[in-house]
Design a protein around this motif. Structure first.
Motif, short mmCIF file in Angstrom:
data_model
loop_
_atom_site.label_atom_id
_atom_site.label_comp_id
_atom_site.label_asym_id
_atom_site.label_seq_id
_atom_site.Cartn_x
_atom_site.Cartn_y
_atom_site.Cartn_z
N ASP A 56 0.77 -1.22 -0.03
CA ASP A 56 0.20 -0.07 -0.07
C ASP A 56 1.04 1.20 -0.07
OD1 ASP A 56 -2.14 -1.67 -0.03
OD2 ASP A 56 -2.69 -1.44 2.25
N ALA A 57 1.87 1.18 0.86
CA ALA A 57 2.73 2.51 0.70
C ALA A 57 3.58 2.71 -0.58
CB ALA A 57 3.81 2.31 1.93
N MET A 58 3.90 1.71 -1.09
CA MET A 58 4.60 1.63 -2.52
C MET A 58 3.68 2.20 -3.57
SD MET A 58 7.29 -1.65 -2.40
CE MET A 58 7.97 -1.45 -4.14
N LEU A 59 2.47 1.63 -3.55
CA LEU A 59 1.67 2.23 -4.42
C LEU A 59 1.21 3.75 -4.29
CD1 LEU A 59 -1.11 -0.65 -4.44
CD2 LEU A 59 0.26 -0.17 -6.30
N LEU A 60 1.31 4.08 -3.11
CA LEU A 60 1.13 5.58 -2.97
C LEU A 60 2.64 6.64 -2.90
CD1 LEU A 60 -1.40 5.41 0.04
CD2 LEU A 60 -2.03 6.19 -2.38
N HIS A 61 3.48 5.67 -3.19
CA HIS A 61 4.84 6.28 -3.36
C HIS A 61 5.33 6.97 -1.91
CE1 HIS A 61 4.94 6.79 -8.12
NE2 HIS A 61 4.70 5.63 -7.68
N ASN A 62 4.76 6.27 -0.89
CA ASN A 62 5.12 6.58 0.53
C ASN A 62 6.42 5.90 0.72
OD1 ASN A 62 3.32 8.35 0.76
ND2 ASN A 62 1.86 7.15 1.51
N TRP A 63 7.60 6.26 0.30
CA TRP A 63 8.89 4.99 0.52
C TRP A 63 9.40 5.28 1.81
CZ3 TRP A 63 8.83 2.43 -3.52
CH2 TRP A 63 8.37 2.78 -4.85
N LYS A 64 9.25 6.31 2.57
CA LYS A 64 9.77 6.38 4.02
C LYS A 64 9.15 5.49 4.79
CE LYS A 64 12.02 10.99 3.95
NZ LYS A 64 12.00 12.17 4.40
N GLU A 65 7.61 5.25 4.57
CA GLU A 65 6.78 4.58 5.51
C GLU A 65 7.03 3.16 4.94
OE1 GLU A 65 2.19 3.50 5.69
OE2 GLU A 65 2.50 5.48 5.18
N ALA A 66 7.13 2.85 3.73
CA ALA A 66 7.54 1.45 3.12
C ALA A 66 8.66 0.86 3.67
CB ALA A 66 7.68 1.30 1.56
N ALA A 67 9.83 1.84 4.02
CA ALA A 67 11.09 1.53 4.61
C ALA A 67 10.94 0.94 6.08
CB ALA A 67 11.86 2.53 4.50
N VAL A 68 9.89 1.67 6.66
CA VAL A 68 9.68 1.29 8.12
C VAL A 68 9.12 -0.13 8.25
CG1 VAL A 68 8.31 1.98 10.03
CG2 VAL A 68 9.52 3.71 8.96
N TYR A 69 8.15 -0.38 7.41
CA TYR A 69 7.69 -1.68 7.40
C TYR A 69 8.30 -2.51 6.93
CZ TYR A 69 2.86 0.42 8.32
OH TYR A 69 1.92 0.95 8.93
N TYR A 70 9.47 -2.30 5.96
CA TYR A 70 10.10 -3.43 5.23
C TYR A 70 11.21 -3.75 6.45
CZ TYR A 70 13.97 -5.39 2.38
OH TYR A 70 14.79 -6.22 1.97
N ASN A 71 11.53 -2.95 7.30
CA ASN A 71 12.46 -3.29 8.30
C ASN A 71 11.93 -4.14 9.46
OD1 ASN A 71 14.75 -1.53 7.53
ND2 ASN A 71 14.04 0.20 8.64
N ASN A 72 10.54 -3.97 9.66
CA ASN A 72 9.87 -5.03 10.26
C ASN A 72 9.80 -6.18 9.70
OD1 ASN A 72 8.30 -3.69 12.95
ND2 ASN A 72 8.26 -2.19 11.44
N CYS A 73 9.76 -6.28 8.36
CA CYS A 73 9.52 -7.52 7.60
C CYS A 73 10.65 -8.23 7.67
CB CYS A 73 9.36 -7.12 6.29
SG CYS A 73 8.61 -8.66 5.18
N ILE A 74 11.83 -7.58 7.80
CA ILE A 74 13.31 -7.97 7.81
C ILE A 74 13.42 -8.92 9.16
CG2 ILE A 74 15.67 -7.81 7.78
CD1 ILE A 74 14.80 -7.89 5.13
N GLN A 75 13.01 -8.25 10.33
CA GLN A 75 13.19 -8.69 11.44
C GLN A 75 12.31 -10.05 11.53
OE1 GLN A 75 11.84 -5.73 14.30
NE2 GLN A 75 13.12 -4.05 13.61
N THR A 76 11.17 -10.00 11.05
CA THR A 76 10.31 -11.26 11.03
C THR A 76 11.00 -12.42 10.44
OG1 THR A 76 8.31 -9.94 10.99
CG2 THR A 76 8.00 -12.23 10.39
N LEU A 77 11.66 -11.98 9.09
CA LEU A 77 12.47 -13.02 8.38
C LEU A 77 13.59 -13.71 9.32
CD1 LEU A 77 12.43 -11.62 4.68
CD2 LEU A 77 11.07 -13.65 5.66
N ASP A 78 14.21 -12.77 9.97
CA ASP A 78 15.49 -13.12 10.82
C ASP A 78 14.97 -14.07 11.71
OD1 ASP A 78 17.34 -11.86 9.45
OD2 ASP A 78 17.16 -9.97 10.76
N ALA A 79 13.70 -13.76 12.45
CA ALA A 79 13.11 -14.74 13.60
C ALA A 79 12.82 -15.92 13.03
CB ALA A 79 12.08 -13.97 14.36
#
Length: 428
Positions: A56-79
């Motif tokens: 949703d953030a990428m579709l709206l070009h909210n790249w900073k918000e997308a980066a925040v969610y991406y960090n959470n996604c990476i943490q989940t993948l690590d776990a």
């Protein structure tokens, strides 16, 4: 975005997730069971929500918000990786990460490198692909040595059956290792003074040996290897190994085990022409190319070669090839193509082979009149390209169609234009 939806089956229960997304905090944490231990299902659900928010953030070009969610996604993948789980979404996450970084104004090279290294740990299923793409990024940023190191890592990486399944990618990595040696060789060549001793320069020759061994091995296997073949040929020509270069190009063009590739015949023809090969070899190479791509720009060159062999069969082939060419949209208004056809027709008539011309024309007449000689086309040609009109009119005369509607319309329009010009001249 469609890949994310397909991978996660987002559309399956969109209404249920919509309510949860509306209340979702910026930082998402995975859920635990009654005992406080996170389950595989909770990881997957959390990861899925992260990806939805990123989408949703990428579709709206909210790249900073997308980066925040991406960090959470990476943490989940690590776990998940720490629990021995291998998420199927790792490739999507890797590609999303690089896309977000490309749009962040303050993203640095270190950020890109960190993402690539992170995804190598989480995405063993795509390890070779990530190494290859990482090396491309480094090459684009001028880090040639680091790019070569990444390719070496990808080439030497082993992980049981997972690395075996990535055999095609590893083959491509091997090809790019040779290509990178070629690029270094080119760089060395440009830095060495232009003298007769260039070909004996030890530093250059060592990279040539490395590149040639790798490239020769890779291009001997069936496949489309255009940039690697051209690189190898460039080096062989520099060291005056014309026989070796010709052998490679002929194998690349004519080996039955290789996929059909018009470029292979193009490269062979260009090499033969550079080295002043006999006309027969040039024609043979172009005829194969003509059978694969009859609209290729080199077909005019083929017609030129056929016209000068003084063989009637070749002249007849040139007539057929030039007429085939003019049946393609991109060639219909090409002056060189029409001029070539008219020259061939006149040459055949001079050799008293008018019957050949008439026979070929009759077989094409039903198509050519609506294609090239309709009344509205003649008016359009007169306005846009008078030189084309003259060539078409001369061709129709040569094939005995001087009373055709096209010629009549052209004659009438030309007469009106001359009358108008004369009237204007008299008034002036």
């Amino acid at each position: 975005m469609d890949d994310i939806e397909a991978e996660l089956n987002i559309a399956h229960d969109a209404e249920e997730d919509e309510q949860e997304r509306l209340q979702l905090p910026v930082y998402i944490h995975y859920h635990t069971n009654d005992k406080g231990v996170p389950s595989a299902m909770s990881f997957l659900k959390t990861n899925r929500k992260c990806l939805q928010q990123i989408r949703d953030a990428m579709l709206l070009h909210n790249w900073k918000e997308a980066a925040v969610y991406y960090n959470n996604c990476i943490q989940t993948l690590d776990a998940m990786s720490s629990l021995g789980l291998h998420p199927t979404t790792s490739e999507i996450v890797w590609r999303i990460g690089t896309e977000i970084l490309r749009h962040l104004p303050n993203a640095s090279a270190e950020d890109f490198n960190a993402v690539y290294e992170q995804m190598k740990n989480n995405g063993v299923q795509n390890f070779s692909k990530i190494c290859l793409e990482h090396s491309f990024y480094l090459l684009l940023n001028g880090q040639m040595d680091e790019a070569k190191r990444q390719l070496s890592i990808g080439q030497s990486w082993r992980h049981g059956t997972v690395s075996i399944a990535q055999g095609d990618t590893k083959k491509l990595i091997q090809a790019y290792c040779g290509f990178l040696d070629y690029l270094i060789w080119c760089k060395k060549k440009s830095s060495v003074p232009v003298t007769d001793e260039m070909s004996t320069n030890c530093d250059m020759h060592s990279y040539f040996r490395q590149a040639s061994v790798t490239l020769k091995e890779i291009i001997s296997q069936p496949g489309i290897w255009d940039p690697f073949v051209l690189s190898f040929i460039d080096m062989l020509e520099f060291y005056n190994d014309e026989d070796g270069a010709l052998e490679i190009l002929e194998n690349y063009a004519y080996n039955e085990n290789f996929p059909i590739n018009p470029n292979a015949h193009l490269y062979l023809y260009q090499f033969l022409k550079r080295h002043n090969a006999p006309e027969a070899k040039l024609i043979g190479s172009l005829k194969v190319l003509q059978s694969l791509v009859p609209s290729h720009e080199l077909m005019l060159e083929l017609c030129f070669l056929l016209k000068h062999t003084k063989l009637m069969s070749d002249l007849e082939d040139a007539l057929s090839i030039s007429m085939n060419l003019l049946e393609f949209v991109s060639w219909r208004s090409n002056l060189k193509a029409w001029s070539c056809l008219l020259g061939i027709v006149r040459m055949l008539k001079r050799k008293k082979c008018k019957e050949t011309v008439i026979k070929e024309w009759k077989s094409r007449r039903p198509l050519w009149f609506p294609l090239h000689f309709r009344s509205y086309i003649s008016r359009k040609d007169i306005v846009e390209n008078i030189s084309l009109v003259k060539l078409k009119k001369e061709f129709l005369k040569a094939v005995g169609e001087k009373d055709s509607p096209y010629c009549k319309v052209v004659w009438k329009c030309m007469s009106k234009r001359k009358t108008k010009e004369c009237t204007v001249g008299e008034k002036e």
